[in-house]
Scaffold this active site. Sequence first.
Site, short mmCIF file in Angstrom:
data_model
loop_
_atom_site.label_atom_id
_atom_site.label_comp_id
_atom_site.label_asym_id
_atom_site.label_seq_id
_atom_site.Cartn_x
_atom_site.Cartn_y
_atom_site.Cartn_z
N GLY A 39 7.25 -16.91 8.22
CA GLY A 39 8.63 -16.61 7.88
C GLY A 39 8.92 -16.41 6.41
O GLY A 39 9.61 -15.48 6.02
N ASP A 41 7.14 -15.31 4.13
CA ASP A 41 6.55 -14.09 3.60
C ASP A 41 7.20 -12.83 4.16
O ASP A 41 7.37 -11.83 3.47
CB ASP A 41 5.04 -14.02 3.91
CG ASP A 41 4.23 -15.02 3.11
OD1 ASP A 41 4.69 -15.44 2.04
OD2 ASP A 41 3.14 -15.39 3.59
N THR A 42 7.52 -12.86 5.46
CA THR A 42 7.84 -11.60 6.15
C THR A 42 9.12 -11.58 6.95
O THR A 42 9.50 -10.53 7.48
CB THR A 42 6.68 -11.24 7.11
OG1 THR A 42 6.60 -12.23 8.14
CG2 THR A 42 5.35 -11.16 6.38
N GLY A 71 18.98 -26.10 17.69
CA GLY A 71 18.91 -27.00 18.83
C GLY A 71 17.76 -26.69 19.78
O GLY A 71 17.35 -27.55 20.56
N GLU A 105 0.31 -20.40 17.25
CA GLU A 105 0.75 -19.23 18.02
C GLU A 105 -0.39 -18.23 18.19
O GLU A 105 -0.60 -17.68 19.27
CB GLU A 105 1.92 -18.56 17.31
CG GLU A 105 3.21 -19.37 17.34
CD GLU A 105 4.28 -18.82 16.42
OE1 GLU A 105 5.31 -19.48 16.25
OE2 GLU A 105 4.08 -17.71 15.85
#
Length: 201
Positions: A39, A41-42, A71, A105
């Site tokens: 996140g 970085d891109t 949440g 991931e």
Amino acid sequence: MQQRFSSSAKNLCRKILQTQTSIQATTRPPCDIFINHRGIDTNRTIAGLLHDHIFRLGLRPFLDSRNMKPGDRLFEKINPAIRNCKLGVAIFSPNYCDSYFCLHELALLMESKKRVIPIFCDVKPSQLQVMDYGTRSAKQLQRFSWALEESKYTVGLTFDTLTGDWSDFLNTATDAVIKNLVELEAENSSKKSTYIVQDSQ
């Protein structure tokens, strides 16, 4: 160039969407494409732009900052999205390997045997390495290193955010996503047809 891409993309998307309309909404996976990225970085550049580019074509990309709300529990949203997606896009960047979530991931995409398109953004494949900061177990390090090596030996795209042509890159990346989805749809259709023939014999 833009007109050629738009026509090609729309034709390819039409094939995918025609298949999707025959599937009831209750059985549709939460996304077609899972975008794996770092996140900081891109998120505001290549990942966000690619998500929006694909979304405007009628496909369903998953990007944490777009698809999750305050949440939501991370793994309860991300893991099912990965397991049910058709295609993964892994955007590698300078700080990618510092993130446990990015590597988790990626590993889950590989373990789920998803086809993954690597995008090397401001980083060379040889610069990507899982570091041991004493916070990860030997099993995690092995898992993450394996997934990273699998990605390095997969044909992907490269982009330099300082000197690259953003419009051309987004078109090229989106074209690659759509072509891979069409190939996967064709493979799945072929497998289903083979199963039906064998089952009827």
